[in-house]
Motif scaffolding. Structure first.
Motif, short mmCIF file in Angstrom:
data_model
loop_
_atom_site.label_atom_id
_atom_site.label_comp_id
_atom_site.label_asym_id
_atom_site.label_seq_id
_atom_site.Cartn_x
_atom_site.Cartn_y
_atom_site.Cartn_z
N UNK A 1 0.73 -1.32 -0.03
CA UNK A 1 -0.21 -0.38 0.24
C UNK A 1 0.76 1.25 0.10
N UNK A 2 1.72 1.50 0.88
CA UNK A 2 2.62 2.11 0.69
C UNK A 2 3.66 2.97 -0.53
N UNK A 3 3.75 2.23 -1.34
CA UNK A 3 5.09 2.17 -3.01
C UNK A 3 3.75 2.83 -3.90
N UNK A 4 2.54 2.47 -3.45
CA UNK A 4 1.46 3.12 -4.11
C UNK A 4 0.45 4.34 -3.74
N UNK A 5 1.01 4.30 -2.45
CA UNK A 5 0.32 6.16 -1.79
C UNK A 5 -0.03 7.00 -2.84
N UNK A 18 -12.65 6.42 4.34
CA UNK A 18 -12.08 5.15 5.36
C UNK A 18 -12.83 3.71 4.47
N UNK A 19 -13.78 4.28 3.78
CA UNK A 19 -14.77 2.54 3.92
C UNK A 19 -13.34 1.78 2.08
N UNK A 25 -6.77 -2.31 0.51
CA UNK A 25 -6.08 -3.33 1.65
C UNK A 25 -6.69 -5.01 1.29
N UNK A 26 -7.61 -5.30 1.69
CA UNK A 26 -8.22 -5.92 1.68
C UNK A 26 -8.22 -7.38 0.58
N UNK A 27 -8.88 -5.90 -0.74
CA UNK A 27 -8.65 -6.73 -2.21
C UNK A 27 -7.84 -6.28 -3.31
N UNK A 28 -7.19 -6.21 -3.68
CA UNK A 28 -6.02 -5.74 -5.03
C UNK A 28 -6.68 -5.08 -6.03
N UNK A 29 -7.47 -6.19 -6.36
CA UNK A 29 -8.46 -5.87 -7.46
C UNK A 29 -9.73 -4.46 -7.60
N UNK A 30 -9.46 -3.87 -6.32
CA UNK A 30 -10.68 -2.42 -6.68
C UNK A 30 -9.72 -1.58 -7.01
#
Length: 209
Positions: A1-5, A18-19, A25-30
């Protein structure tokens, strides 16, 4: 997540930030889904009788067709109340484009409210499952209509209308499935998105439209 921030910064100002970040974080496909539709908005409908009539109108119709029919109905009403709807003749309602079956459904709903069989104040206090169970007792309101009412009219956060064709097609795309997922498959795929499945539904609808 950090590198894509830095890439995800565009989503920082979204009201559902927030959502969105929880879901990515739960599903990279999203991730690409949210980035490609970063200005998506919530699907909204009024509460009460007006909202349910609009959703009944939208059953198995394109968004544009349903909107046109609904606005023609509204033009014939002084106020969008069950007792006012019941004053309209079948002929007037047919001229709006509302089908005979949907006219019947809207009348049954209006009578249910008038006779206090359906009380919105009590209904809105119920949890998701109980609310759905009570709504689908009324002829013409199935699972899709009840779930969309909870999502669009009551803004409940974890609603997932598995019968929705648009959602099925959109899930097929983001998950690279060979065919449209079944309702059971839709439920299984969505487990990881709890407790924010309404947010996923909203962005998927935006991508499908």
């Amino acid at each position: 997540m950090q590198k894509n921030y830095s890439r995800l910064k565009v989503l920082e100002k979204h009201p559902l930030k927030k959502e969105i970040f929880f879901l990515i974080e739960k599903d990279k496909d999203l991730e690409n889904l949210f980035l490609d539709n970063c200005d998506f908005k919530k699907f909204k409908r009024p509460k009460g009788y007006e909202g349910l009539v609009r959703l009944i109108t939208e059953q198995q119709l394109s968004v544009a067709s349903a909107r046109a029919i609904f606005f023609r109905i509204r033009k014939n009403l002084k106020s969008f109340k069950p007792e006012e709807f019941l004053k309209l003749s079948d002929q007037i309602l047919k001229e709006t484009g509302l089908s005979r079956q949907k006219i019947l459904y809207c009348r049954i709903l209006a009578e249910s409210i008038k006779n206090k069989q359906l009380n919105f104040r009590e209904l809105h206090k119920m949890d998701d499952e109980e609310l759905k169970k009570n709504l689908i007792k009324i002829k013409g309101i199935g699972e899709w209509t009840a779930e969309c009412y909870m999502l669009a009219s009551l803004d409940r956060p974890d609603i997932w209308p598995v019968k929705d064709l648009g959602l099925q097609v959109a899930v097929q795309r983001i998950k690279n499935l060979k065919k449209r997922p079944s309702e059971e498959k839709m439920k299984k795929i969505s487990k990881i998105w709890k407790p924010y499945r309404s947010t996923v539904a909203n962005v998927l609808w935006a991508s499908y439209d």
